[in-house]
Write an enzyme that holds these catalytic residues in place. Structure first.
Site, short mmCIF file in Angstrom:
data_model
loop_
_atom_site.label_atom_id
_atom_site.label_comp_id
_atom_site.label_asym_id
_atom_site.label_seq_id
_atom_site.Cartn_x
_atom_site.Cartn_y
_atom_site.Cartn_z
N LEU A 1 0.85 -1.20 0.00
CA LEU A 1 0.00 0.00 0.00
C LEU A 1 0.88 1.24 0.00
O LEU A 1 1.62 1.50 0.95
CB LEU A 1 -0.89 0.01 1.25
CG LEU A 1 -1.74 -1.26 1.45
CD1 LEU A 1 -2.68 -1.09 2.64
CD2 LEU A 1 -2.53 -1.58 0.19
N ALA B 1 -0.30 4.41 -1.72
CA ALA B 1 -1.03 5.46 -2.46
C ALA B 1 -1.11 6.76 -1.68
O ALA B 1 -1.45 7.80 -2.24
CB ALA B 1 -2.42 4.97 -2.82
N ARG C 1 2.72 15.23 5.27
CA ARG C 1 3.60 15.77 6.31
C ARG C 1 5.08 15.81 5.91
O ARG C 1 5.90 16.39 6.60
CB ARG C 1 3.43 14.97 7.61
CG ARG C 1 2.18 15.38 8.37
CD ARG C 1 1.94 14.47 9.56
NE ARG C 1 1.43 13.17 9.14
CZ ARG C 1 1.36 12.10 9.94
NH1 ARG C 1 1.79 12.18 11.19
NH2 ARG C 1 0.86 10.96 9.50
N THR D 1 -7.27 2.25 3.75
CA THR D 1 -6.41 1.10 3.46
C THR D 1 -7.20 -0.09 2.88
O THR D 1 -6.69 -0.84 2.05
CB THR D 1 -5.67 0.64 4.73
OG1 THR D 1 -6.62 0.48 5.79
CG2 THR D 1 -4.63 1.67 5.16
N ASN E 1 6.46 9.27 8.37
CA ASN E 1 5.44 10.24 7.96
C ASN E 1 6.00 11.64 7.80
O ASN E 1 5.38 12.48 7.17
CB ASN E 1 4.31 10.29 9.00
CG ASN E 1 3.60 8.95 9.09
OD1 ASN E 1 3.07 8.47 8.10
ND2 ASN E 1 3.64 8.34 10.25
N ALA F 1 56.36 17.23 -7.43
CA ALA F 1 55.27 18.09 -6.98
C ALA F 1 54.82 19.02 -8.10
O ALA F 1 55.64 19.56 -8.84
CB ALA F 1 55.74 18.91 -5.79
N ALA G 1 63.04 20.14 -13.61
CA ALA G 1 61.94 20.85 -12.96
C ALA G 1 61.51 22.06 -13.79
O ALA G 1 62.32 22.69 -14.47
CB ALA G 1 62.38 21.30 -11.58
C1 UD1 Z 1 -2.82 2.15 9.42
C2 UD1 Z 1 -3.71 1.13 10.11
C3 UD1 Z 1 -3.36 1.10 11.60
C4 UD1 Z 1 -1.90 0.79 11.78
C5 UD1 Z 1 -1.04 1.76 10.98
C6 UD1 Z 1 0.40 1.29 10.98
C7 UD1 Z 1 -5.82 1.07 8.93
C8 UD1 Z 1 -7.22 1.57 8.88
N1 UD1 Z 1 -5.09 1.51 9.94
O1 UD1 Z 1 -3.13 3.41 9.97
O2 UD1 Z 1 -4.13 0.12 12.25
O3 UD1 Z 1 -1.56 0.87 13.15
O4 UD1 Z 1 -1.45 1.79 9.61
O5 UD1 Z 1 1.20 2.24 10.37
O6 UD1 Z 1 -5.42 0.30 8.09
N2 UD1 Z 1 -2.74 3.94 2.00
C9 UD1 Z 1 -3.17 3.80 0.71
N3 UD1 Z 1 -4.39 4.24 0.38
C10 UD1 Z 1 -5.24 4.83 1.28
C11 UD1 Z 1 -4.78 4.98 2.60
C12 UD1 Z 1 -3.53 4.52 2.94
O7 UD1 Z 1 -2.45 3.28 -0.14
O8 UD1 Z 1 -6.35 5.19 0.89
C13 UD1 Z 1 -1.40 3.46 2.35
C14 UD1 Z 1 -0.45 4.56 2.79
O9 UD1 Z 1 0.28 5.05 1.68
C15 UD1 Z 1 0.45 3.85 3.78
C16 UD1 Z 1 -0.44 2.74 4.35
O10 UD1 Z 1 -1.52 2.58 3.44
O11 UD1 Z 1 1.57 3.25 3.15
C17 UD1 Z 1 -0.96 3.08 5.72
O12 UD1 Z 1 -1.69 4.28 5.60
P1 UD1 Z 1 -1.72 5.35 6.76
O13 UD1 Z 1 -2.59 6.47 6.39
O14 UD1 Z 1 -0.33 5.66 7.19
O15 UD1 Z 1 -2.43 4.45 7.86
P2 UD1 Z 1 -2.73 4.83 9.34
O16 UD1 Z 1 -3.92 5.71 9.39
O17 UD1 Z 1 -1.50 5.30 9.97
#
Ligand code: UD1
Ligand code: CA
Length: 453
Positions: free
Chosen positions: A8, A10, A15, A79, A224, A377, A420
């Site tokens: 994942l 996306a 930040r 996610t 992040n 040198a 030299a």
């Molecule tokens: C998520 C988990 C949380 C976990 C944490 C660990 C969920 C709902 N929560 O939270 O339980 O403790 O990760 O870091 O799964 N991403 C996408 N598409 C989206 C949203 C996110 O690809 O629509 C990817 C992000 O790029 C990232 C990963 O998913 O690589 C996690 O997303 P992030 O927003 O960091 O998740 P958290 O809210 O921190």
């Protein structure tokens, strides 16, 4: 059993305050997403599905892998929604390992353990206990059994007190995953489709859920912001220094060392502070590297001493050579055994034969230097006429006097001597002396000018 991976990646990474997608920010000179892809490749996954959103073009230009399935998540709805984008490509009878794209230090051995944990369970979760679990999904258990993951923003006060958190990495059967994904909704504090909701669905179906853990929490730490990026960089460099110490390297200070690539070392190697190693570097036994050196794609043989502030790139340093301080070996520089290159000497596409020396303030470009040569040198090989590059040959045993210019193409014979201060533009035969400089006149009784009143 066959398995696929879904990464994942996306999220925008707001930040980071950057025009670069978060997962392309690098750790040890390599995009964090590339670290994860390389780790997963080691595990032997059948397919890797990469869910991407922001900066797709930049990602495709940067990430190296010959068989990635790129799944666009046009809108980041959570996610669970992200994994849904890969669902059409997932087989019912394979295991699916889900990873997050922003935790680059995850180890292959940890993921291997997670995959093995799935062998005698229906769902395997990678979890870890954190002293400060703020912001993370909490693992809700009844007795020992995992019942759900609750996101921080949805958690009750009691659940917020749980220290065991979801790393975002898990394994389950393709058929189960696809069935559960269809039942997700966004009725939660963030209005997102949470992947984590599948855990409660599995528990409600009576599935067996097991958890495994990484060796250390840093492996699953997500990045992040730039503070976390810097922290993970230091953690990674520390790990690499530890490994090198195990392999026989001693450091003046292992916290002042950076490896951005691969380094092979022999025994009894010593690194002073602030060494940067990039690309592929090979170092033999009993090598000493002084402070503030940069080594990039080079080989350094047994017994060589590299003094402080030297830069060595695409070059080879032979046995027992001495380089620096303040030397610069550019691509194609080759030093045979016992050769010496001293301060403010630059070499490019040039060879220094066995025991030859260029100790001070010299430029050698496109030059072959034989055995036992002394380059005085301030010697400069003039290899460039503004259009073309030409070569200089210096025979065995030659002596080049200080402050000489050798205008290429030119050849200096064996045991020849250059006086030299000469500008040599014609070749010199073996054993000859060449002097090419203004003749000295001494004027007797010379009166210095006096200041006009
Ligand atoms: C998520 C988990 C949380 C976990 C944490 C660990 C969920 C709902 N929560 O939270 O339980 O403790 O990760 O870091 O799964 N991403 C996408 N598409 C989206 C949203 C996110 O690809 O629509 C990817 C992000 O790029 C990232 C990963 O998913 O690589 C996690 O997303 P992030 O927003 O960091 O998740 P958290 O809210 O921190
Ligand atoms: Ca989030």
């Amino acid at each position: 059993m066959a398995f696929s991976v879904v990464i994942l990646a996306a999220g925008k990474g707001t930040r980071m305050k950057s025009s670069l997608p978060k997962v392309l920010h690098s750790i040890a000179g390599k995009a964090m997403l590339q670290h994860i892809i390389d780790t997963v490749t080691q595990l032997g996954a059948d397919n890797i599905h990469l869910v991407y959103g922001h900066g797709g073009e930049q990602l495709q230009q940067t990430i190296v892998h010959n068989n990635l399935n790129w799944c666009l998540q046009a809108e980041q709805l959570g996610t669970g929604h992200a994994v849904q984008q890969a669902a059409p490509f997932i087989q019912d009878n394979e295991n699916v390992l889900i990873l997050v794209g922003d935790a680059p230090l995850i180890k292959a051995s940890t993921l291997d353990t997670l995959l093995k944990t799935k062998h005698d369970a229906d769902l395997a979760l990678l979890t870890v206990n954190l002293d400060d679990p703020t912001g993370m999904g909490r693992i809700v258990r009844e007795g020992d059994a995992v019942k759900a993951i609750v996101e921080h923003k949805d958690a009750t006060a009691e659940q917020l007190a749980i220290n065991e958190i979801n790393t975002g990495m898990m394994v389950m059967q393709g058929a189960d995953l696809k069935r559960w994904l269809q039942n997700l909704n966004s009725n939660n504090a963030q209005g997102e489709f949470y992947l984590t909701d599948v855990i409660a669905m599995a528990a409600n179906e009576g599935k067996i859920i097991k958890a495994s853990h990484p060796d250390s929490a840093v492996e699953v730490e997500g990045i992040n912001n730039r503070q976390q990026l810097a922290n993970i960089e230091r953690a990674y460099q520390w790990q690499q220094a530890q490994r090198l110490m195990t392999d026989g390297v001693s450091f003046s200070d292992p916290s002042r060392f950076d490896l951005r690539g691969t380094l092979k070392v022999g025994l009894d190697v010593h690194f002073d502070i602030n060494l940067i190693v990039e690309g592929n570097v090979v170092i033999g036994n009993n090598v000493t590297i002084g402070a503030n050196c940069i080594l990039r794609d080079c080989q350094i043989a047994d017994g060589a001493v590299i003094e402080a502030n030297s830069i060595i790139e695409q070059a080879q340093v032979g046995e027992n050579c001495s380089v620096g301080p303040f030397a610069r070996l550019r691509p194609g520089a080759v030093l045979h055994e016992n050769a010496k290159v001293g301060n403010f000497v630059e070499m490019k596409k040039s060879t220094l034969g066995k025991g030859s020396k260029a100790n001070h303030f010299t430029y050698l470009g496109d030059t072959e230097v034989g055995i036992g040569v002394n380059i005085g040198a301030g010697t400069i090989t003039c290899n460039y006429d503004g259009v073309n590059k030409s070569k200089t040959h210096i025979g065995d045993g030659a002596f080049i006097g200080s402050n000489s210019s050798l205008v290429a193409p030119v050849s200096i014979g064996k045991n020849a001597t250059v006086g030299a201060g000469s500008t040599i533009s014609k070749s010199i035969a073996d054993g000859e002396l060449a002097i090419a400089r203004g003749k000295q006149r001494n004027i007797e009784g010379w009166q210095r000018p006096v200041k006009k009143s």
